[in-house]
Structures are given as structure tokens and as C-alpha cells.
Design an enzyme around this catalytic site. Structure first.
Site, PDB file in Angstrom:
ATOM      1  N   GLY A 167      47.966  41.565  39.872  1.00 54.46           N
ATOM      2  CA  GLY A 167      47.385  40.238  39.664  1.00 54.46           C
ATOM      3  C   GLY A 167      48.368  39.278  39.015  1.00 54.46           C
ATOM      4  CE  LYS A 226      20.415  18.825  30.057  1.00 56.06           C
ATOM      5  NZ  LYS A 226      19.910  17.768  30.915  1.00 56.06           N
ATOM      6  CG  MET A 259      39.150  37.971  35.667  1.00 60.43           C
ATOM      7  SD  MET A 259      40.652  37.481  36.524  1.00 60.43           S
ATOM      8  CE  MET A 259      39.998  37.413  38.180  1.00 60.43           C
ATOM      9  CE1 TYR A 282      41.322  36.039  41.335  1.00 60.23           C
ATOM     10  CE2 TYR A 282      38.973  35.625  41.060  1.00 60.23           C
ATOM     11  CZ  TYR A 282      40.004  36.461  41.436  1.00 60.23           C
ATOM     12  OH  TYR A 282      39.739  37.717  41.893  1.00 60.23           O
ATOM     13  CD  GLU A 283      38.139  29.561  36.723  1.00 58.57           C
ATOM     14  OE1 GLU A 283      38.508  30.747  36.551  1.00 58.57           O
ATOM     15  OE2 GLU A 283      37.044  29.266  37.225  1.00 58.57           O
ATOM     16  CB  ILE A 298      45.651  37.711  32.345  1.00 60.14           C
ATOM     17  CG1 ILE A 298      44.685  38.337  33.362  1.00 60.14           C
ATOM     18  CG2 ILE A 298      46.592  36.738  33.003  1.00 60.14           C
ATOM     19  CD1 ILE A 298      43.578  37.384  33.813  1.00 60.14           C
ATOM     20  NE  ARG A 305      44.848  43.411  42.549  1.00 65.33           N
ATOM     21  CZ  ARG A 305      45.132  43.356  41.248  1.00 65.33           C
ATOM     22  NH1 ARG A 305      45.840  44.320  40.694  1.00 65.33           N
ATOM     23  NH2 ARG A 305      44.698  42.355  40.508  1.00 65.33           N
ATOM     24  CG  ASP A 310      47.560  51.960  37.850  1.00 66.65           C
ATOM     25  OD1 ASP A 310      47.608  52.946  37.089  1.00 66.65           O
ATOM     26  OD2 ASP A 310      46.544  51.619  38.485  1.00 66.65           O
ATOM     27  CE  LYS A 336      50.700  42.136  36.236  1.00 70.39           C
ATOM     28  NZ  LYS A 336      49.984  42.342  37.485  1.00 70.39           N
ATOM     29  CD  GLU A 372      36.874  41.100  35.821  1.00 70.06           C
ATOM     30  OE1 GLU A 372      36.988  40.171  36.623  1.00 70.06           O
ATOM     31  OE2 GLU A 372      37.836  41.805  35.459  1.00 70.06           O
TER      32      GLU A 372
HETATM   33  P1  FBP Z   1      46.398  43.066  36.887  1.00 69.90           P
HETATM   34  O1  FBP Z   1      45.857  44.188  36.050  1.00 69.90           O
HETATM   35  O2  FBP Z   1      47.015  43.521  38.141  1.00 69.90           O
HETATM   36  O3  FBP Z   1      47.312  42.200  36.077  1.00 69.90           O
HETATM   37  O4  FBP Z   1      45.181  42.131  37.314  1.00 69.90           O
HETATM   38  C1  FBP Z   1      44.270  41.663  36.386  1.00 69.90           C
HETATM   39  C2  FBP Z   1      43.074  40.964  36.999  1.00 69.90           C
HETATM   40  O5  FBP Z   1      43.214  39.572  36.846  1.00 69.90           O
HETATM   41  C3  FBP Z   1      41.778  41.472  36.382  1.00 69.90           C
HETATM   42  O6  FBP Z   1      41.455  40.755  35.226  1.00 69.90           O
HETATM   43  C4  FBP Z   1      40.787  41.299  37.498  1.00 69.90           C
HETATM   44  O7  FBP Z   1      39.733  42.215  37.417  1.00 69.90           O
HETATM   45  C5  FBP Z   1      41.622  41.575  38.721  1.00 69.90           C
HETATM   46  O8  FBP Z   1      42.947  41.230  38.390  1.00 69.90           O
HETATM   47  C6  FBP Z   1      41.173  40.826  39.929  1.00 69.90           C
HETATM   48  O9  FBP Z   1      42.117  41.048  40.938  1.00 69.90           O
HETATM   49  P2  FBP Z   1      41.938  40.591  42.453  1.00 69.90           P
HETATM   50  O10 FBP Z   1      41.956  39.103  42.446  1.00 69.90           O
HETATM   51  O11 FBP Z   1      43.104  41.207  43.145  1.00 69.90           O
HETATM   52  O12 FBP Z   1      40.619  41.135  42.882  1.00 69.90           O
END
Ligand code: FBP
Length: 551
Positions: free
Chosen positions: A82, A243, A251, A425-426, A205, A146, A177, A203, A312
């Protein structure tokens, strides 16, 4: 028409900060090796498996002479998994290190993630190319993917590609991984007597690649700052309109680091921490009741609004859901063909009939949309895709239903209107904060220094991160040190242990100290947007997690 924004143009010129000791000519920096190391556990098994790379010493750097740094070499780089803010700067740091050593050296970027090195898809990173990506978000300079780089066949194919390009070192930028596989690739090449070095960079997030030696993974800083800005804005809206209850899923896959960090930055009315749910074996009903409790108490004071943060991966940490998901994974893998023939309207019944009684009852109690999301396609590892399960909607529905019951019993007199959000994704491709811009650049630069020191099977590391960048301590950690043996696909395999939120750790304790106060009394903090220019205490501040963990 402008092709790039004014901020982007200004960011191209930003010079990331490097730790003091690695500044200057790369040939004036030497590696210092410590004592032999041990893995975090399963030492004997790992020693037997990793004959070439087990027990290597921790590396640090000091001033000295390393003529090898001036050798002409070709290096390859891969972005894996990701997106995370700062990936381009790892490549920029690596590029600058490579060229500082020898202008004739080349850096190749493999395209589309690990599959690029297997299939020989690449681009040469030139100064023109890298200059148009410095300090920018995203992984679009070479793309990511991936594909898992894990079999000997893939390693052999990669070797062929590297030989064709004269590449003698590969840097893999990825999560737990990918770094596990980078170390196994290093071991494989070493065992075959192939002189290809493999170096990893931490790496994600999600913040779950960290340990005694890796203080944080890159991208966590920027992503949590982006989410916290958005949460703060929503808090201010909630406090203005008075309200809505906003349920915000964040995530982070399994670990709740992002949720916890955002809670510390924004002081919401409640934040669920999955690791706590698991430890205390809380049922879904208990998780819902805790939120209901917050809503009822606030309603008694006339406050019918609030902000609730949801990690998440929550669903997989609730005991009955964990069992249900495991049964579903198994069922959908074993009876995939039969399931494919069941008409959509009958799928839920078919599934319930094929589960144990306890899981069938948990499954049946869920709303139709969640049932369908639980049955969606698995990821390449056969796991449910947690980011696609709308837990935040499930909670709104269940909290609403419970409040109706309490209302009928005369125990709740407020109003409840829930709104759902999902932030992920933001933040993954945001322009890196100064912290991530500096950290990533340093990680890439240090990766080159590890290569120039002849090392393989190491992860680039920069420590002392809560201090200003000039005091950061660069080095290299043998990845085998972070390994333990875990069951994967029915086999015991060496892997880097994923770091979940520590319930004994300072960030979680800090949250627990204040959460009841934040629940009852509106105490929102509005962090605002990431600042790139201005006072260091505003622009360079690390996350609360990092600050608290380093005390
Ligand atoms: P990485 O562990 O590969 O850095 O990805 C993190 C992440 O952003 C997770 O927070 C999320 O669950 C996942 O990727 C979503 O990945 P994709 O958009 O490939 O479904």
C-alpha cells in the site's frame, strides 16, 4: 494551464534534513559493526534456517574512509504494498546516495511493485525524473503492487533480471511481509554465492512495523496528521450543528495505532482500540454498549452529538466475529465452487447452514449488507478484506437499536442520528510532512550507505526520531533479529512479528487516562492541516505516539 500546484513546486526545492553523521561525502563515512545478534525468539530454528544471515551485528556509522562507496554500481529499487507518504523521498535519498558515491552509478526502479523485478519491467531513475517527484506523495514514480516476492523461482528470475542490468543491490521498500521476504531473498542469494545485496526500508501507514530498533514505519506520521485534520474538522462541525454522531472508521488493517494516534491528536468522545477488545474478550454487544453509555451520558447533559473513532480491523478482534470469520474463510475456500452456484438471495441461508451453531447465530444477527461484505472475495492470502467491511455502519445501526430500547424503557431521552465516514485513501498519498520527508530521505540515503558497506539482509534504520533530525541516529538492523516463527499456510515460517498496540505502552495509557473525560465533556482538538513552512514546533513535530514512546 498550470501543470503543478504552487505548493508542489515549492516542495520540489525542499531539502530534506539528514542525520549529522551521514552528511557530506559518502566515502567519508564508515560502518561500525556491533556484536552478533539473536532473533526475538525461536533462535535455534532460525539459526538453522538462515545459515548465511542469522546473527549479523547491528550497524552504525561514523566518520572515516570507505573508498568502496566510490565504486560504480547499479542498484534496483522496488515499492511494495500500500502507498505511504514519503515513498518518493526514499528513492530520492537512495538516488542522491548512489550519485554521491559515483556519478556513473545507476538506479533502476522496478515498475508496478515486486512483479517488476520478476518480469524485468523497469525504468532508469534519472535526475530529471527524481527531481519532479521530490517531497511529493504517492508511489506513482514507479508504481507499487502486492505481488509477493517469496519463492525461489521468483528469486531466480529476479536474479536473471538483475544480472542483465548489472544490478548488484536491491532496495525493497515495504511493510512487515515485504521486509521478511527481502531478508529471505538476501539469505537465498548469499546461500547461492550470488553477490546481490538486499536491503529493506520500513514502510506502512498502519504503523505496525516497529520494534526496539525501528521506531516507526514511514507514512504513519503524515497519514495520521491528514486523518486528524479531517477528524478535527468533523468535530468542529459536530460541535457547531450539535445534531449528529459521526462514526469514523480509520485504516490500519489489524492494528489500532492509527486510531489511537488520531484519538490523541483530536480527543474524540470515544475511540475503540481493537487490542483492548481482544484482551478483555469483549463481545460485539459490549462494544456497542460502551458507545451507548457515552451517548446516554452526553444526552443527560443535553449533548446529542459526538465523534466516535473505529479501527479498521475491529471486527476480527471481537471473539465471536473472529471465530465466524475463520469459519467463513475456511468454508469459502473449501466449498468455493458450490457457493458460486448459490443464488444471491439464498447465499446468507446457505452460509448459516454450513457454520457451527454459535457462528451461524452470530452471522444471522448481522445486517444483510455486513453479511454480504463478509462473504466478498478474499485477499491473495485468503483473508477477509477488512477495509471493505462497513463496521462503522454496523455500529450505528446497533447503537441506534439499543438506544430505541432504552428510550422505550424510559432510560434515554436524547436524539441519535449517526453519520458514517471511512478515512484511509485520503491519507496514503498525501504530500509527506516534513517529518516523513526527512525520515524517508534519510532511510533511502542510509540504504545506500549499507550497500556501500557491503551488507545484505539488513533494514535501513534511523533512530532517536523524537529529537530534531540533526540528532537522528542512522544505522542498519539485521532483519533476522526481528524474526520469529509463525504458522503460515499450515507451515512454520520466519516472519517479522507484527506490532499491535501495546496495552502496557505509553500511548494507550495516555488515552485511557483521559478517555472518560473526553467522552462526557466535549474536549475536541482541531489540529488543522499539515504545515510545511513555519516554526519547527509546528512543522517538524513527530506523532504523539512516537513522542510518548520515546519518553
Ligand atoms: P500496507 O500494509 O501494504 O502498507 O498497506 C496498508 C493499508 O493501507 C491498510 O491500512 C489497508 O487495510 C490496506 O492497505 C488496503 O489496501 P488495498 O487498497 O490494497 O486494499
Amino acid at each position: 494551464m498550470e501543470k503543478i500546484s504552487a505548493l508542489q513546486k515549492a516542495r520540489f526545492a525542499y531539502q530534506p534534513k539528514l542525520p549529522e553523521v551521514v552528511k557530506g561525502n559518502v566515502a567519508d563515512i564508515v560502518v561500525k559493526l556491533g556484536n552478533p545478534t539473536e532473533s526475538v525468539s525461536d533462535q535455534e530454528a532460525l539459526k538453522a534456517l538462515l545459515k548465511g544471515t542469522y546473527g549479523m551485528p547491528v550497524a552504525s556509522f561514523e566518520k572515516g574512509t570507505n573508498a568502496k562507496a566510490n565504486d560504480k554500481i547499479n542498484v534496483g529499487v522496488i515499492l511494495s504494498g500500500g502507498q505511504a507518504p514519503g515513498g518518493h523521498n526514499v528513492i530520492a535519498g537512495l538516488f542522491d546516495g548512489v550519485k554521491n558515491g559515483n556519478k556513473e552509478s545507476k538506479l533502476y526502479g522496478f515498475l508496478g511493485g515486486p512483479s517488476g523485478i520478476i518480469e524485468g519491467e523497469y525504468v532508469e531513475i534519472t535526475s530529471e525524473l527524481i527531481d519532479s517527484y521530490r517531497n511529493t506523495g504517492g508511489f506513482d514514480i514507479i508504481g507499487s503492487g502486492r505481488t509477493k516476492l517469496e519463492t525461489n523461482e521468483q528469486f531466480d528470475k529476479s536474479l536473471e533480471v538483475c544480472k542483465k542490468l548489472g544490478i548488484s543491490a536491491v532496495v525493497i521498500i515495504g511493510g512487515d511481509d515485504s521486509n521478511t521476504n527481502a531478508a529471505l531473498m538476501a539469505e537465498y542469494y548469499k546461500s547461492k554465492g550470488e553477490a546481490i545485496q538486499v536491503i529493506g526500508c520500513p514502510k506502512t501507514i498502519d504503523g505496525d512495523l516497529k520494534n526496539e530498533h525501528i521506531e516507526t514505519s514511514f507514512g504513519f506520521d503524515t497519514a495520521t496528521k491528514v486523518y486528524s485534520e479531517l477528524i478535527g474538522n468533523i468535530e468542529r462541525d459536530a460541535n457547531s450543528a450539535k445534531k449528529y454522531y459521526h462514526f469514523i472508521k480509520l485504516m490500519g488493517r489489524s492494528a489500532s495505532h492509527i486510531c489511537l494516534e488520531c484519538a490523541l491528536q483530536t480527543q474524540p468522545n470515544w475511540a475503540i482500540i481493537s487490542e483492548e477488545v481482544e484482551k478483555e474478550q469483549k463481545t460485539l454487544t459490549q462494544v456497542v454498549d460502551e458507545i451507548v453509555n457515552v451517548v446516554v451520558k452526553r444526552a443527560e447533559k443535553g449533548d446529542n452529538f459526538g465523534v466516535i473513532l473505529v479501527p479498521e480491523g475491529l471486527i476480527e478482534f471481537i471473539p465471536e466475529m473472529k471465530v465466524l470469520i475463520a469459519e467463513l474463510n475456511d468454508l469459502l475456500a473449501k466449498k468455493a465452487d458450490e457457493f458460486a452456484k448459490v443464488a444471491a438471495a439464498d447465499q446468507a441461508d446457505w452460509i448459516a447452514k454450513n457454520l457451527t451453531a454459535a457462528s451461524a447465530s452470530a452471522f444471522t444477527s448481522l445486517p444483510a449488507a455486513i453479511k454480504a461484505q463478509l462473504c466478498m472475495d478474499r485477499d491473495p492470502h485468503g483473508n477477509v478484506q477488512v477495509s471493505r467491511i462497513e463496521t462503522e455502519k454496523l455500529l450505528i445501526e446497533m447503537v441506534g437499536a439499543k438506544l430505541e430500547t432504552l428510550k422505550a424503557e424510559g432510560k434515554y431521552k436524547g436524539k441519535f442520528a449517526g453519520l458514517n465516514h471511512f478515512f484511509g485513501y485520503e491519507g496514503r498519498c498525501a504530500a509527506p510532512s516534513n517529518f516523513d520527508a526527512d525520515y524517508c530521505y534519510s532511510l533511502g540515503y542510509v540504504a545506500f550507505l549499507l550497500i556501500a558497506s557491503g551488507l545484505t539482509g539488513y533494514m535501513s534504520s534511523v533512530k532517536n526520531l523524537a529529537k530534531p533530525a540533526t540528532e537522528w541516529v542512522p544505522g542498519g538492523i539485521p532483519t533476522s533479529m526481528m524474526f520469529n516463527m509463525e504458522q503460515r499456510h499450515g507451515e512454520k515460517k520466519p516472519v517479522i512479528r507484527k506490532a499491535l498496540v501495546e496495552l502496557e505502552g505509553a500511548p494507550y495509557k495516555e488515552y485511557v487516562k483521559y478517555r472518560n473525560e473526553w467522552a462526557e465533556n466535549t474536549s475536541y482538538l482541531f489540529p488543522g492541516a499539515i504545515q510545511y513552512y513555519g516554526p519547527a514546533e509546528v512543522c517538524d513535530a513527530p506523532t504523539k505516539t512516537l513522542t510518548l514512546e520515546s519518553k
